[in-house]
Motif scaffolding. Structure first.
Motif, PDB file in Angstrom:
ATOM      1  N   ARG A  26       0.823  -1.203   0.000  1.00 48.26           N
ATOM      2  CA  ARG A  26       0.000   0.000   0.000  1.00 48.26           C
ATOM      3  C   ARG A  26       0.860   1.256   0.000  1.00 48.26           C
ATOM      4  O   ARG A  26       1.901   1.296   0.661  1.00 48.26           O
ATOM      5  N   LEU A  27       0.389   2.273  -0.727  1.00 44.75           N
ATOM      6  CA  LEU A  27       1.015   3.584  -0.723  1.00 44.75           C
ATOM      7  C   LEU A  27       0.155   4.517   0.126  1.00 44.75           C
ATOM      8  O   LEU A  27      -1.048   4.663  -0.136  1.00 44.75           O
ATOM      9  N   GLN A  28       0.758   5.100   1.152  1.00 42.69           N
ATOM     10  CA  GLN A  28       0.030   5.912   2.117  1.00 42.69           C
ATOM     11  C   GLN A  28       0.334   7.389   1.904  1.00 42.69           C
ATOM     12  O   GLN A  28       1.490   7.802   1.833  1.00 42.69           O
ATOM     13  N   PHE A  29      -0.730   8.205   1.828  1.00 39.33           N
ATOM     14  CA  PHE A  29      -0.602   9.655   1.663  1.00 39.33           C
ATOM     15  C   PHE A  29      -1.473  10.330   2.714  1.00 39.33           C
ATOM     16  O   PHE A  29      -2.602   9.900   2.967  1.00 39.33           O
ATOM     17  N   SER A  30      -0.951  11.400   3.346  1.00 41.61           N
ATOM     18  CA  SER A  30      -1.748  12.132   4.328  1.00 41.61           C
ATOM     19  C   SER A  30      -1.325  13.599   4.353  1.00 41.61           C
ATOM     20  O   SER A  30      -0.195  13.953   4.008  1.00 41.61           O
ATOM     21  N   VAL A  31      -2.262  14.444   4.780  1.00 41.92           N
ATOM     22  CA  VAL A  31      -2.018  15.884   4.939  1.00 41.92           C
ATOM     23  C   VAL A  31      -2.530  16.286   6.318  1.00 41.92           C
ATOM     24  O   VAL A  31      -3.729  16.154   6.598  1.00 41.92           O
ATOM     25  N   LYS A  32      -1.636  16.762   7.173  1.00 46.43           N
ATOM     26  CA  LYS A  32      -1.987  17.175   8.529  1.00 46.43           C
ATOM     27  C   LYS A  32      -1.861  18.685   8.651  1.00 46.43           C
ATOM     28  O   LYS A  32      -0.852  19.266   8.240  1.00 46.43           O
TER      29      LYS A  32
ATOM     30  N   GLY B 213      -8.531   2.250  -3.759  1.00 44.85           N
ATOM     31  CA  GLY B 213      -8.039   2.662  -2.453  1.00 44.85           C
ATOM     32  C   GLY B 213      -9.146   3.110  -1.519  1.00 44.85           C
ATOM     33  O   GLY B 213     -10.326   2.874  -1.772  1.00 44.85           O
ATOM     34  N   GLN B 214      -8.758   3.781  -0.446  1.00 42.20           N
ATOM     35  CA  GLN B 214      -9.727   4.222   0.555  1.00 42.20           C
ATOM     36  C   GLN B 214      -9.274   5.543   1.168  1.00 42.20           C
ATOM     37  O   GLN B 214      -8.079   5.766   1.405  1.00 42.20           O
ATOM     38  N   VAL B 215     -10.239   6.417   1.421  1.00 40.89           N
ATOM     39  CA  VAL B 215      -9.975   7.719   2.037  1.00 40.89           C
ATOM     40  C   VAL B 215     -10.254   7.632   3.532  1.00 40.89           C
ATOM     41  O   VAL B 215     -11.167   6.924   3.962  1.00 40.89           O
TER      42      VAL B 215
ATOM     43  N   SER C 195      -6.874  19.048  11.381  1.00 42.42           N
ATOM     44  CA  SER C 195      -7.401  17.866  10.694  1.00 42.42           C
ATOM     45  C   SER C 195      -6.282  17.140   9.965  1.00 42.42           C
ATOM     46  O   SER C 195      -5.259  17.734   9.608  1.00 42.42           O
ATOM     47  N   THR C 196      -6.500  15.855   9.766  1.00 45.01           N
ATOM     48  CA  THR C 196      -5.620  15.036   8.936  1.00 45.01           C
ATOM     49  C   THR C 196      -6.482  14.271   7.951  1.00 45.01           C
ATOM     50  O   THR C 196      -7.386  13.535   8.355  1.00 45.01           O
ATOM     51  N   PHE C 197      -6.224  14.482   6.673  1.00 48.39           N
ATOM     52  CA  PHE C 197      -6.916  13.743   5.620  1.00 48.39           C
ATOM     53  C   PHE C 197      -5.878  12.918   4.865  1.00 48.39           C
ATOM     54  O   PHE C 197      -4.767  13.399   4.599  1.00 48.39           O
ATOM     55  N   GLY C 198      -6.268  11.693   4.522  1.00 43.00           N
ATOM     56  CA  GLY C 198      -5.325  10.846   3.801  1.00 43.00           C
ATOM     57  C   GLY C 198      -6.021   9.749   3.037  1.00 43.00           C
ATOM     58  O   GLY C 198      -7.249   9.612   3.063  1.00 43.00           O
TER      59      GLY C 198
END
Length: 410
Positions: A324-330, A378-380, A390-393
Motif C-alpha cells: 500500500r502507498l500511504q498519503f496524508s495531509v496534517k 483505495g480508501q480515504v 485535521s488530517t486527511f489521507g
C-alpha cells in the motif's frame, strides 16, 4: 442446464444476452433454431430481437424472420392466450388438435414443432422465447418443458438486468451531456459578468467609491468567482467519472506528490503557512490516471492550506507500507466538529465552523477525492478535532512489477 444458465448471465450487454438466451435454449432442447421476441400487447405485434440457428442441425429448412422484422399475432388466438397467461405453449404441425390459424402459420414457416416460453421478470412480460424444430415432428416432454422454463427464468433475470444496465448507461450519457452543455452555456455569460465587474471597478472615480460600493463590488466578484469554481469542479468531477480505465498507465506517485506540494507552496507562502513534505520513498509506482490523482492530491493539500489560519503549519507525508502507498495531509487548522464529519464526502456539503465563513468553496472537493481514490481501488480516511486541526489521507495499492503480475495470473 447449469452451463447454459452461466452463459446467459455472463454479460450485461443486451444484444449478447439475447443471443446467449436463444443459443442456450436451442442447444439445451436439441432443436434446430430459436427466436427471442419483444411482444407489444397494444398492437399484438412481436418484434424479432434475435435469431439463432444451430449450425449442426442439418435438413432444417424452417423460414425464419430476420432481426427487426415484426410478426403479426392477432390471428393466432392460442399464441395470444399463452402470452397473456404467461404459460408455455407447444405447437405441432402433425397434431390434429392444433387450431387452423396456428397450423397455417407453422406450415407457412415450414416449422414442424415449436415451444413458446414467455419471459417473465417480477410478474412483467419482457419477451417471448420461441424454440423451433424444423427437421421433424417433435413432442416436447414435461421434463423438456420444465428445462425450458428453468432457462427462461434465468433468461428473464439476465434480460431484465441488461435492460436496467442499458437504462443506466443512457442516463449517464444524458447527465454527462447536460453537465457539459450547461457548463459551456454558463461560462460565456459568466466571463462577461466578470469582465464587466472589473471594467466598472476600473472606471469608477476613486473619490466616489464609498464603503458600500466597495462592498457591493466585492460581493459581485466573489459570487461570480464562486460560480466559476462550481462550473470547473462539476466539469472535473464529470471527467473523472467518465474517463475510461483503458486510458490509465503506470507512473511514479511519489514524484507526483512532490510536484503538487511544490505547486501549493506559493499559496502557503502568501499566508505565512509552513508547508512541509516528508517522503519515505522516492519512487512508488502506481497504476491509474495521473490527472485524476493529481486533482485528488491537490484538493487535499489545497484544503489544508485554505482551512489553516495564517501562520499555521501543514505537513504532507508519503510512505509505503507493504503493498500500500500511504498519503496524508496534517494541518493546524480550524478542525471539524463530530456532528459535521459524517457528511464530509457528500456533494455540495461544506462543514462550516466558526471562523470559516469567509473561505470560498463549492463542496465538491472531498467528494471528488473520494470518487478518484475508490476508482483506483483505495480508501480515504480522516481525523479531525475542532480548534486543533485535521488530517486527511488515503491509501492506494502499489503497482506490481510485470513479472509478479504474470506469476499471479498463472
Amino acid at each position: 442446464l447449469y452451463s447454459a444458465s452461466r452463459t446467459i448471465t455472463s454479460t450485461l450487454d443486451r444484444d449478447e444476452v439475447l443471443q446467449h438466451i436463444a443459443q442456450s435454449m436451442a442447444v439445451a432442447l436439441e432443436c434446430s433454431s430459436a427466436l427471442i421476441l419483444d411482444y407489444q400487447a397494444e398492437t399484438k405485434l412481436a418484434q424479432v430481437l434475435t435469431v439463432y440457428r444451430v449450425g449442426t442441425a442439418r435438413n432444417a429448412n424452417e423460414a425464419l424472420p430476420s432481426p427487426g422484422n415484426a410478426l403479426q399475432l392477432d390471428q393466432l388466438p392460442l399464441v395470444l392466450e399463452s402470452i397473456a397467461s404467461q404459460r408455455p405453449l407447444i405447437l405441432r404441425a402433425a397434431d390434429p388438435t392444433t387450431p387452423q390459424a396456428e397450423l397455417l402459420w407453422l406450415q407457412q414457416r415450414r416449422i414442424q414443432s415449436a415451444l413458446m416460453i414467455p419471459l417473465v421478470a417480477q410478474g412483467e412480460l419482457i419477451g417471448v422465447a420461441l424454440v423451433i424444430e424444423g427437421r421433424r415432428d417433435r413432442s416436447f416432454t414435461s421434463n423438456e418443458v420444465f428445462k425450458a422454463q428453468t432457462l427462461a427464468s434465468q433468461a428473464s433475470v439476465a434480460l431484465r438486468q441488461s435492460l436496467l444496465f442499458n437504462e443506466v448507461l443512457e442516463l449517464e450519457k444524458v447527465k454527462s451531456e447536460m453537465i457539459r452543455m450547461a457548463s459551456h452555456d454558463l461560462r460565456n455569460p459568466l466571463n462577461n459578468i466578470l469582465g464587466y465587474i472589473e471594467l466598472v471597478n476600473m472606471t469608477l472615480d476613486p473619490a466616489q467609491q464609498t464603503p458600500e460600493i466597495e462592498e457591493y463590488m466585492g460581493s459581485l466578484r466573489r459570487s461570480a468567482k464562486t460560480m466559476q469554481s462550481l462550473i470547473d469542479d462539476l466539469l472535473t468531477l464529470e471527467r473523472v467519472e467518465s474517463e475510461r480505465e483503458s486510458e490509465w498507465q503506470e507512473f511514479d506517485l511519489s514524484g507526483l506528490v512532490y510536484e503538487v506540494t511544490e505547486s501549493e507552496q506559493s499559496s502557503a507562502f502568501l499566508r505565512n503557512i509552513h508547508l512541509a513534505l516528508a517522503r519515505e520513498v522516492d519512487h512508488a509506482p502506481v497504476f491509474g490516471s495521473m490527472t485524476q490523482l493529481r486533482q485528488a492530491i491537490s484538493n487535499l493539500i489545497g484544503n489544508a492550506v485554505k482551512y489553516t489560519p495564517d501562520g499555521g503549519q501543514v505537513e504532507v507525508q508519503f510512505a509505503r507500507e507493504g503493498q500500500r502507498l500511504q498519503f496524508s495531509v496534517k494541518d493546524t487548522g480550524y478542525g471539524i466538529s463530530p456532528e459535521r464529519q459524517t457528511r464530509l464526502f457528500e456533494r455540495f456539503y461544506r462543514a462550516r465552523e466558526p471562523g470559516t465563513d469567509h473561505i470560498p468553496g463549492t463542496g465538491l472537493g472531498l467528494s471528488l477525492v473520494k470518487t478518484v481514490i475508490e476508482r483506483h481501488g483505495g480508501q480515504v480516511w480522516y481525523e479531525s478535532e475542532v480548534g486543533v486541526g485535521s488530517t486527511f489521507g488515503f491509501w492506494l495499492p502499489a503497482a506490481q512489477p510485470a513479472g509478479v503480475q504474470g506469476a499471479a495470473l498463472m
